[in-house]
Motif scaffolding. Structure first.
Motif, short mmCIF file in Angstrom:
data_model
loop_
_atom_site.label_atom_id
_atom_site.label_comp_id
_atom_site.label_asym_id
_atom_site.label_seq_id
_atom_site.Cartn_x
_atom_site.Cartn_y
_atom_site.Cartn_z
N HIS A 34 -3.12 8.17 1.85
CA HIS A 34 -2.03 7.92 0.54
C HIS A 34 -2.43 9.60 -0.06
O HIS A 34 -3.48 9.72 0.54
N VAL A 36 -2.74 11.58 -3.96
CA VAL A 36 -2.65 11.67 -5.48
C VAL A 36 -2.66 12.93 -5.86
O VAL A 36 -3.33 13.82 -5.33
N THR A 37 -1.79 13.41 -6.79
CA THR A 37 -1.68 14.81 -7.12
C THR A 37 -1.65 14.24 -9.01
O THR A 37 -1.72 13.59 -9.49
N VAL A 44 -0.28 11.60 -13.54
CA VAL A 44 -1.26 11.24 -11.54
C VAL A 44 -0.15 10.67 -10.97
O VAL A 44 0.70 9.18 -11.54
N LYS A 45 0.42 10.77 -9.37
CA LYS A 45 1.18 10.03 -9.29
C LYS A 45 0.35 9.70 -7.89
O LYS A 45 -0.16 10.70 -7.28
N ILE A 46 0.37 8.76 -7.42
CA ILE A 46 0.35 8.29 -6.00
C ILE A 46 1.65 8.07 -5.32
O ILE A 46 1.97 7.67 -5.53
N THR A 53 6.81 8.06 -4.14
CA THR A 53 5.78 7.34 -5.56
C THR A 53 5.68 6.32 -5.33
O THR A 53 6.57 5.39 -5.21
N LEU A 66 -9.03 15.68 -10.49
CA LEU A 66 -9.04 14.41 -9.37
C LEU A 66 -10.23 14.11 -8.91
O LEU A 66 -10.44 14.81 -8.55
N VAL A 68 -11.34 11.04 -7.01
CA VAL A 68 -10.45 9.66 -6.01
C VAL A 68 -11.96 8.95 -5.16
O VAL A 68 -12.77 9.19 -4.86
#
Length: 70
Positions: A34, A36-37, A44-46, A53, A66, A68
């Motif tokens: 994935h 992540v932004t 925050v979007k995955i 999304t 970020l 992670v």
């Protein structure tokens, strides 16, 4: 020789943030890769690798970094 950093190759376009994207990370979730932004729009979007999304998490301020862990 070809330098991938200087090419105009677009692999995927992730549309959905309303502000500047400040951070990008790659993570494996359940064995699936994935992206992540984190953005100035306080989200925050995955994303899956098709550009869909999967999750959006809202924060009180813009996201500039970020970290992670999978």
């Amino acid at each position: 020789s070809s330098d991938v950093c200087s090419s105009d190759l677009t692999v995927a376009r992730l549309l959905g943030h309303e502000g500047v994207v400040e951070s990008v990370a790659f993570v494996s979730i359940g064995g699936v890769e994935h992206v992540v932004t984190g953005s100035a729009d306080c989200n925050v979007k995955i994303w899956d690798l098709s550009g869909t999304t999967r999750t959006t998490c809202q924060h009180d301020a813009g996201v500039v970094r970020l970290v992670v862990r999978s």
